[in-house]
Design a protein around this motif. Structure first.
Motif, PDB file in Angstrom:
ATOM      1  N   ARG A   3     -10.362 -42.793 -26.814  1.00  0.00           N
ATOM      2  CA  ARG A   3      -9.406 -42.388 -26.007  1.00  0.00           C
ATOM      3  C   ARG A   3      -8.212 -42.612 -27.245  1.00  0.00           C
ATOM      4  O   ARG A   3      -8.218 -44.195 -28.109  1.00  0.00           O
ATOM      5  CB  ARG A   3      -9.070 -43.210 -24.820  1.00  0.00           C
ATOM      6  N   TYR A   4      -6.933 -42.258 -27.461  1.00  0.00           N
ATOM      7  CA  TYR A   4      -5.723 -42.304 -28.472  1.00  0.00           C
ATOM      8  C   TYR A   4      -4.473 -42.636 -27.622  1.00  0.00           C
ATOM      9  O   TYR A   4      -4.503 -41.555 -26.611  1.00  0.00           O
ATOM     10  CB  TYR A   4      -6.507 -41.642 -29.217  1.00  0.00           C
ATOM     11  N   GLU A   5      -3.677 -43.643 -28.040  1.00  0.00           N
ATOM     12  CA  GLU A   5      -2.843 -44.051 -26.953  1.00  0.00           C
ATOM     13  C   GLU A   5      -1.614 -42.714 -28.166  1.00  0.00           C
ATOM     14  O   GLU A   5      -1.518 -42.865 -29.790  1.00  0.00           O
ATOM     15  CB  GLU A   5      -1.960 -44.867 -26.831  1.00  0.00           C
ATOM     16  N   ARG A   7       2.467 -41.746 -27.903  1.00  0.00           N
ATOM     17  CA  ARG A   7       4.239 -41.572 -27.580  1.00  0.00           C
ATOM     18  C   ARG A   7       5.078 -40.516 -27.672  1.00  0.00           C
ATOM     19  O   ARG A   7       5.113 -40.103 -28.970  1.00  0.00           O
ATOM     20  CB  ARG A   7       5.331 -42.851 -28.149  1.00  0.00           C
ATOM     21  N   VAL A  14       4.243 -43.130 -23.089  1.00  0.00           N
ATOM     22  CA  VAL A  14       3.335 -42.862 -23.496  1.00  0.00           C
ATOM     23  C   VAL A  14       1.580 -42.261 -22.465  1.00  0.00           C
ATOM     24  O   VAL A  14       1.992 -43.368 -21.677  1.00  0.00           O
ATOM     25  CB  VAL A  14       3.279 -44.576 -23.634  1.00  0.00           C
ATOM     26  N   GLU A  16      -2.966 -41.353 -23.011  1.00  0.00           N
ATOM     27  CA  GLU A  16      -3.550 -41.824 -23.333  1.00  0.00           C
ATOM     28  C   GLU A  16      -4.403 -39.991 -23.668  1.00  0.00           C
ATOM     29  O   GLU A  16      -3.591 -38.839 -22.231  1.00  0.00           O
ATOM     30  CB  GLU A  16      -4.489 -42.218 -22.806  1.00  0.00           C
ATOM     31  N   LYS A  39       0.844 -40.582 -32.745  1.00  0.00           N
ATOM     32  CA  LYS A  39      -0.013 -41.266 -32.744  1.00  0.00           C
ATOM     33  C   LYS A  39      -0.068 -42.964 -32.777  1.00  0.00           C
ATOM     34  O   LYS A  39       0.566 -43.338 -33.499  1.00  0.00           O
ATOM     35  CB  LYS A  39      -1.430 -41.261 -33.230  1.00  0.00           C
ATOM     36  N   LEU A  40      -0.457 -44.249 -31.515  1.00  0.00           N
ATOM     37  CA  LEU A  40       0.247 -45.281 -31.556  1.00  0.00           C
ATOM     38  C   LEU A  40      -0.940 -45.519 -32.156  1.00  0.00           C
ATOM     39  O   LEU A  40      -2.386 -45.372 -31.894  1.00  0.00           O
ATOM     40  CB  LEU A  40       0.395 -45.660 -30.374  1.00  0.00           C
ATOM     41  N   LEU A  41      -0.363 -47.182 -33.056  1.00  0.00           N
ATOM     42  CA  LEU A  41      -1.864 -47.626 -33.450  1.00  0.00           C
ATOM     43  C   LEU A  41      -2.650 -48.830 -32.224  1.00  0.00           C
ATOM     44  O   LEU A  41      -1.510 -49.342 -31.197  1.00  0.00           O
ATOM     45  CB  LEU A  41      -1.292 -48.862 -34.337  1.00  0.00           C
ATOM     46  N   SER A  42      -3.077 -48.979 -31.575  1.00  0.00           N
ATOM     47  CA  SER A  42      -3.799 -49.789 -30.895  1.00  0.00           C
ATOM     48  C   SER A  42      -4.953 -51.042 -31.410  1.00  0.00           C
ATOM     49  O   SER A  42      -5.748 -50.718 -31.680  1.00  0.00           O
ATOM     50  CB  SER A  42      -4.106 -49.071 -29.520  1.00  0.00           C
ATOM     51  N   THR A  43      -4.959 -51.987 -30.607  1.00  0.00           N
ATOM     52  CA  THR A  43      -5.971 -52.435 -30.880  1.00  0.00           C
ATOM     53  C   THR A  43      -7.028 -52.181 -29.578  1.00  0.00           C
ATOM     54  O   THR A  43      -7.157 -51.566 -28.544  1.00  0.00           O
ATOM     55  CB  THR A  43      -5.570 -54.010 -30.497  1.00  0.00           C
ATOM     56  N   VAL A  44      -8.330 -52.701 -29.995  1.00  0.00           N
ATOM     57  CA  VAL A  44      -9.236 -52.708 -29.252  1.00  0.00           C
ATOM     58  C   VAL A  44     -10.760 -53.699 -28.978  1.00  0.00           C
ATOM     59  O   VAL A  44     -10.191 -54.543 -29.701  1.00  0.00           O
ATOM     60  CB  VAL A  44     -10.433 -51.870 -30.219  1.00  0.00           C
TER      61      VAL A  44
END
Length: 71
Positions: A3-5, A7, A14, A16, A39-44
């Motif tokens: 899943r990519y987030e 904005r 925002v 997904e 595309k936002l950078l997100s933590t997993v």
């Protein structure tokens, strides 16, 4: 499937998108129809009951353990 987030730069929403890793860099349209998205950078976060096996002390130094020369 990952899943990519994203904005929207036009309306700041925002959202997904689920897509295969091979399409991770593809553009994504805003749900309201705008095309200017980023595309936002997100933590997993990974949780579970897996055991950790230590192969020695963890690397130290810098933001990435010193492997890139930043530390």
């Amino acid at each position: 499937m990952p899943r990519y987030e994203f904005r929207c730069r036009e309306c700041s929403s925002v959202f997904e998108v689920n897509r295969p890793m091979s399409a991770s860099g593809d553009p994504a349209a805003c749900p309201t129809g705008h095309q200017d998205t980023v595309k936002l950078l997100s933590t997993v976060a990974v949780t579970g009951s897996a055991r950790t096996v230590s192969a020695g002390p963890a690397p130290s130094g810098g933001c990435c353990g010193g492997g890139c020369g930043c530390g």
